[in-house]
Write an enzyme that holds these catalytic residues in place. Structure first.
Site, PDB file in Angstrom:
ATOM      1  N   HIS A 154      74.685  88.695  67.445  1.00 60.40           N
ATOM      2  CA  HIS A 154      74.128  89.782  66.774  1.00 60.40           C
ATOM      3  C   HIS A 154      74.488  89.617  65.071  1.00 60.40           C
ATOM      4  CE1 HIS A 154      75.031  94.228  65.850  1.00 60.40           C
ATOM      5  NE2 HIS A 154      75.432  94.486  66.255  1.00 60.40           N
ATOM      6  N   HIS A 161      70.765 118.435  67.306  1.00 55.26           N
ATOM      7  CA  HIS A 161      70.106 116.959  67.434  1.00 55.26           C
ATOM      8  C   HIS A 161      70.274 116.340  68.575  1.00 55.26           C
ATOM      9  CE1 HIS A 161      68.793 113.141  66.696  1.00 55.26           C
ATOM     10  NE2 HIS A 161      68.210 113.426  65.193  1.00 55.26           N
TER      11      HIS A 161
END
Length: 585
Positions: free
Chosen positions: A327, A415
């Site tokens: 990451h 949303h």
């Protein structure tokens, strides 16, 4: 993203980097006001008043001095956070990063032309690799379309870190090495590493100036697999990358001291475009349940993954694929982009190679045979033991939710991402009887080298809605009213965080300025409400929207008794959500 990947463009991938705005430093007053709002769900009246006084003291005292120092830093750096974030979030972390920091996910090819099927591992692997390497060439030629929101370009720097990138362990801090170069910048490595049964091989994917074809890549993979099947397993040096960082750093130093050639081989792995992992596992997977394959991707055989590489492509024996990625160099949207690209190419070609089957006379893969002794073998065994012990503490479930999806929520003018976030808050509230401090990722790629900001989804408005849903006295009208208030608050927070007006990274910057100035840790950061509300990486709920495509992924939760919730929301009235649970043992 579909349109951006499909359309032809004259724009160069990295052409807007120099014109992107610098990352702003938010207003101290605004950040502290937002912070106080965020702790309210986790405090009684007395605790809140105490924290309010601490914040006021900070704002009128040391906070203002730290803010000025931060503003001075921002004048000198286009992204005042970049170096700090890389170090604090990734390179300074000493816990084993392969399990605790890396992200990964199963490929969704099983939903169309590549259902699980034994005997397809290498053929499919060669086709998948070929598409990935075409993506690498697009990046080298700067022909990958620039990501935009409307007409506003986003930072593309993280795409430089996808290939030929590796983390190298250090005693107190790791380092990140990136060998990638565009064609205009000069030479870029063009070899990949292949890991199989504890052994490591490398081969160049370019031959006489051209990218190998899938049949040529297949020839190389077949040679490696046959060799590994008829000979003893290797020592599994790769497992050392799953170890605690300082122990891995010391083991690496010792490995190099045994033979200088060991360093040469380590550097070949580090500089490789990616690692292709031949995994003997055959995980179950269906479009409705990815749990087993996702678990194997995140916690599978450490002897056939190089945990520090930016890209491990995992190929299982039943022709199922996944990836496991460090990451540190980039965030999930990079791997989402290439995963979607490859999946689309496989879909368009019906999973087949339709070009020439001719195979040129190309050099065989080179095996990297490390010099090891009893101590190295013991280090490898210890690394594997701690890895599997910690992996056993992770429960991972990946199920499809098929009742409805993005279309219905948008039809209701809600949303989709906020819908999922509030549903998650309600689920936690019902399960535990209290609010759950929650991290959701917001991207800050509007700015130069921008990465992420924290959206704290557990708001006062969200808690009020959860309470109304649980309370028998609340009317349907009140529940709806509370829900819409919670939606509005979350939507505003996401917009603020994406446009440089979040507060978590700002507070981190202020705390790091204090540390650099050798000042005492300000009381704001030692106040129990700071960590109870999630500060310092203590969020019980760690969540992220992966997107609206067929791509999925997982990361372990931030805390031991926490949940990770990573989800994608589909257009076709279905949604897959992914949940990790780390239980206290």
């Amino acid at each position: 993203m579909e349109n951006q990947l499909a359309k032809s463009t004259e724009e160069r991938t990295f052409q807007y980097q120099d014109s992107l705005p610098s990352l702003p430093v938010p207003s101290l007053e605004e950040s502290l006001k937002k912070y106080l709002e965020s702790v309210k769900p986790f405090a009684n009246e007395e605790e809140y008043k105490k924290t309010e006084a601490i914040v006021q003291k900070f704002q009128n005292g040391i906070g203002e001095k730290l803010q000025q120092k931060l503003l001075e830093r921002a004048k000198e750096k286009r992204n005042w956070l970049e170096d700090w974030w890389l170090n604090v979030a990734y390179l300074d972390v000493r816990i084993p990063s392969q399990l605790h920091v890396n992200f990964g996910g199963p490929a969704s090819h099983i939903e169309h032309y590549w259902p699980p099927k034994e005997g397809t591992q290498l053929e499919r692997g060669s086709i998948s690799l070929w598409h990935i390497l075409n993506y690498w060439q697009l990046l080298r030629k700067e022909k990958l379309p620039v990501h935009k929101v409307g007409n506003t370009p986003l930072d593309m720097n993280q795409f430089r870190m996808l290939f030929a990138t590796c983390k190298v362990p250090g005693i107190t801090r790791d380092s990140l090495i990136n060998y990638f170069r565009t064609e205009s910048e000069g030479h870029c490595p063009s070899h990949i590493a292949v890991m199989c049964r504890g052994r490591v091989f490398v081969f160049d994917v370019m031959h006489e100036g051209c990218l190998m074809t899938p049949p040529e890549i297949l020839r190389q993979l077949t040679y490696i697999q046959k060799k590994c099947r008829r000979e003893p397993d290797g020592p599994g040096v790769a497992a050392l990358t799953s170890e605690e960082r300082t122990r891995w750093a010391k083991a690496r130093e010792y490995l190099i001291s045994l033979n200088p050639e060991n360093l040469t081989m380590l550097e070949k792995i580090q500089s490789s475009l990616l690692v292709f992992c031949l995994d003997d596992g055959s995980p179950r997977v269906t479009p409705e349940d990815y749990s087993q394959v996702a678990t194997k991707v995140l916690t599978g055989d450490p002897t056939v993954r190089w945990g520090d590489k930016s890209y491990n492509l995992i190929s299982f024996s039943n022709g199922v694929f996944g990836c496991n990625c460090d990451h540190a160099p980039y965030d999930a949207m990079v791997i989402v982009s290439i995963s979607y690209y490859v999946d689309q190419k496989i879909f368009e070609s019906e999973g087949k190679w339709t070009g020439s089957d001719k195979v040129q006379d190309i050099p065989l893969p080179e095996e990297l045979v490390f010099t090891v002794d009893e101590k190295v073998l013991n280090d490898i065994n210890q690394a594997k033991a701690q890895y599997f012990k910690q992996a056993s503490d992770l429960q991972l479930l990946v199920y499809a939710f098929t009742s409805f999806g993005k279309k219905l929520t948008k039809k209701k003018k809600l949303h989709p991402d906020t819908f999922v976030q509030l549903a998650l808050q309600l689920a936690y509230y019902r399960l535990h009887g209290r609010p759950g401090c929650c991290y959701e990722t917001a991207m800050t790629r509007y700015f130069f080298h921008g990465r992420t900001e924290t959206v704290r989804s557990c708001t006062v408005e969200a808690v009020r809605w959860c309470q109304s849903m649980q309370g028998p006295s609340a009317s349907l009208f009140e529940q709806q009213h509370r829900m819409l208030e919670a939606f509005a608050k979350h939507n505003k927070m996401m917009k603020d965080c994406s446009t440089g007006k979040g507060f978590d990274r700002h507070l981190l910057g202020l705390s790091l300025i204090a540390k650099e100035e050798c000042l005492p840790v300000p009381e704001l950061f030692t106040d129990p409400l700071f960590s109870r509300s999630g500060g310092g990486g203590n969020f019980v709920l760690s969540t992220s929207l992966i997107g609206y495509l067929r791509v999925q992924g997982v990361v372990v939760p931030m805390v031991h008794n926490g949940y990770g919730f990573f989800y994608h929301i589909r257009d076709d009235s279905s949604s897959i959500k992914e949940e990790n649970i780390r239980e206290v043992t």
